[in-house]
Motif scaffolding. Structure first.
Motif, mmCIF file in Angstrom:
data_model
loop_
_atom_site.group_PDB
_atom_site.id
_atom_site.type_symbol
_atom_site.label_atom_id
_atom_site.label_comp_id
_atom_site.label_asym_id
_atom_site.label_seq_id
_atom_site.Cartn_x
_atom_site.Cartn_y
_atom_site.Cartn_z
ATOM 1 N N PHE A 3 0.933 -1.384 0.108
ATOM 2 C CA PHE A 3 -0.042 -0.144 0.111
ATOM 3 C C PHE A 3 0.911 1.253 0.013
ATOM 4 C CE2 PHE A 3 -2.398 3.237 2.472
ATOM 5 C CZ PHE A 3 -3.186 3.461 1.668
ATOM 6 N N GLY A 4 0.473 2.256 -0.822
ATOM 7 C CA GLY A 4 1.477 3.229 -0.964
ATOM 8 C C GLY A 4 0.637 4.627 -1.025
ATOM 9 N N VAL A 5 1.291 5.744 -0.527
ATOM 10 C CA VAL A 5 0.596 7.173 -0.811
ATOM 11 C C VAL A 5 1.556 7.690 -1.581
ATOM 12 C CG1 VAL A 5 -0.195 9.250 0.486
ATOM 13 C CG2 VAL A 5 -0.697 6.739 1.392
ATOM 14 N N ALA A 6 1.003 8.491 -2.748
ATOM 15 C CA ALA A 6 1.848 9.469 -3.665
ATOM 16 C C ALA A 6 1.067 10.779 -3.773
ATOM 17 C CB ALA A 6 2.111 8.502 -4.796
ATOM 18 N N PRO A 7 1.332 11.622 -3.221
ATOM 19 C CA PRO A 7 0.779 12.899 -3.565
ATOM 20 C C PRO A 7 1.304 13.454 -4.638
ATOM 21 C CG PRO A 7 2.209 13.313 -1.649
ATOM 22 C CD PRO A 7 2.140 11.764 -2.013
ATOM 23 N N GLY A 8 0.577 14.327 -5.428
ATOM 24 C CA GLY A 8 1.053 14.821 -6.647
ATOM 25 C C GLY A 8 0.285 15.884 -7.283
ATOM 26 N N MET A 9 0.466 16.255 -8.415
ATOM 27 C CA MET A 9 -0.456 17.437 -9.307
ATOM 28 C C MET A 9 -0.878 16.962 -10.524
ATOM 29 S SD MET A 9 2.256 20.727 -8.325
ATOM 30 C CE MET A 9 1.503 21.692 -9.537
ATOM 31 N N VAL A 10 -2.029 17.363 -11.151
ATOM 32 C CA VAL A 10 -2.514 17.076 -12.065
ATOM 33 C C VAL A 10 -2.963 18.393 -12.924
ATOM 34 C CG1 VAL A 10 -4.389 15.862 -13.416
ATOM 35 C CG2 VAL A 10 -3.536 14.986 -11.428
ATOM 36 N N VAL A 25 5.729 9.079 -0.983
ATOM 37 C CA VAL A 25 6.258 9.408 0.181
ATOM 38 C C VAL A 25 6.055 8.420 1.329
ATOM 39 C CG1 VAL A 25 6.272 11.852 -0.208
ATOM 40 C CG2 VAL A 25 4.227 10.707 0.821
ATOM 41 N N LEU A 26 4.958 7.360 1.216
ATOM 42 C CA LEU A 26 4.820 6.702 2.335
ATOM 43 C C LEU A 26 4.497 5.256 1.711
ATOM 44 C CD1 LEU A 26 3.715 6.064 5.228
ATOM 45 C CD2 LEU A 26 1.610 6.417 4.511
ATOM 46 N N GLY A 27 5.081 3.979 2.182
ATOM 47 C CA GLY A 27 4.873 2.942 1.802
ATOM 48 C C GLY A 27 4.729 1.841 2.812
ATOM 49 N N ILE A 28 3.950 0.985 2.654
ATOM 50 C CA ILE A 28 3.672 -0.194 3.782
ATOM 51 C C ILE A 28 3.580 -1.305 3.131
ATOM 52 C CG2 ILE A 28 1.885 -1.146 5.454
ATOM 53 C CD1 ILE A 28 0.532 1.575 5.700
ATOM 54 N N ASN A 29 4.414 -2.286 3.398
ATOM 55 C CA ASN A 29 4.545 -3.638 2.937
ATOM 56 C C ASN A 29 4.438 -4.941 3.891
ATOM 57 O OD1 ASN A 29 5.378 -2.535 0.454
ATOM 58 N ND2 ASN A 29 7.827 -2.500 1.305
ATOM 59 N N TYR A 30 3.576 -5.922 3.497
ATOM 60 C CA TYR A 30 3.303 -7.038 4.461
ATOM 61 C C TYR A 30 3.458 -8.275 3.642
ATOM 62 C CZ TYR A 30 0.933 -10.389 7.110
ATOM 63 O OH TYR A 30 0.513 -11.702 7.940
ATOM 64 N N GLY A 31 4.067 -9.136 3.934
ATOM 65 C CA GLY A 31 4.212 -10.422 3.249
ATOM 66 C C GLY A 31 4.202 -11.787 4.123
ATOM 67 N N HIS A 32 3.577 -12.892 3.681
ATOM 68 C CA HIS A 32 3.222 -13.899 4.514
ATOM 69 C C HIS A 32 3.802 -15.306 3.549
ATOM 70 C CE1 HIS A 32 1.726 -16.527 7.529
ATOM 71 N NE2 HIS A 32 1.005 -17.293 6.570
ATOM 72 N N THR A 33 4.695 -16.138 4.121
ATOM 73 C CA THR A 33 5.322 -17.083 3.446
ATOM 74 C C THR A 33 4.878 -18.554 4.189
ATOM 75 O OG1 THR A 33 6.850 -15.899 2.531
ATOM 76 C CG2 THR A 33 7.004 -18.208 2.219
ATOM 77 N N ARG A 34 4.250 -19.712 3.843
ATOM 78 C CA ARG A 34 3.997 -20.693 4.348
ATOM 79 C C ARG A 34 4.882 -21.648 3.536
ATOM 80 N NH1 ARG A 34 -0.497 -24.935 4.903
ATOM 81 N NH2 ARG A 34 0.040 -25.796 7.010
ATOM 82 N N ASN A 51 7.697 2.734 5.664
ATOM 83 C CA ASN A 51 8.729 3.973 5.342
ATOM 84 C C ASN A 51 7.938 5.132 5.027
ATOM 85 O OD1 ASN A 51 7.887 3.195 2.675
ATOM 86 N ND2 ASN A 51 9.640 3.160 1.939
ATOM 87 N N PHE A 52 8.637 6.357 5.614
ATOM 88 C CA PHE A 52 8.071 7.374 5.300
ATOM 89 C C PHE A 52 9.390 8.428 5.206
ATOM 90 C CE2 PHE A 52 6.711 11.624 6.549
ATOM 91 C CZ PHE A 52 5.446 12.011 6.131
ATOM 92 N N ARG A 53 9.293 8.559 3.872
ATOM 93 C CA ARG A 53 10.516 9.442 3.392
ATOM 94 C C ARG A 53 10.259 10.081 1.790
ATOM 95 N NH1 ARG A 53 12.939 4.203 3.172
ATOM 96 N NH2 ARG A 53 13.193 3.466 1.311
ATOM 97 N N ILE A 54 10.834 10.980 1.757
ATOM 98 C CA ILE A 54 10.662 11.456 0.189
ATOM 99 C C ILE A 54 11.787 10.881 -0.568
ATOM 100 C CG2 ILE A 54 10.759 13.426 -1.232
ATOM 101 C CD1 ILE A 54 9.445 15.148 0.848
#
Length: 67
Positions: A3-10, A25-34, A51-54
């Motif tokens: 899941f990610g957030v990317a502000p911008g202009m149109v 600027v913001l990303g969330i990662n989740y992984g599951h392995t069996r 992560n929260f960084r530009i």
């Protein structure tokens, strides 16, 4: 899953065409392995990170056409 957030202009060029620019600027990662070995041994692993960084390398550009 990611899941990610990317502000911008149109900017609309005309009524049917737009140009867009965004920076991630913001990303969330989740992984599951069996894993099952020899139908006896079972292993589970999950990982998550945020992560929260530009990041200058995560600049996205695009063009959209509207009908």
């Amino acid at each position: 899953m990611e899941f990610g957030v990317a502000p911008g202009m149109v900017a609309f060029i005309n009524n049917y065409t737009a140009v867009e620019v965004n920076i991630g600027v913001l990303g969330i990662n989740y992984g599951h392995t069996r894993q099952v070995a020899d139908q006896i041994h079972i292993a589970n692993q999950s990982s998550s990170s945020i992560n929260f960084r530009i990041n200058i390398f995560s600049i996205g550009m695009g063009i959209s056409f509207y009908l």
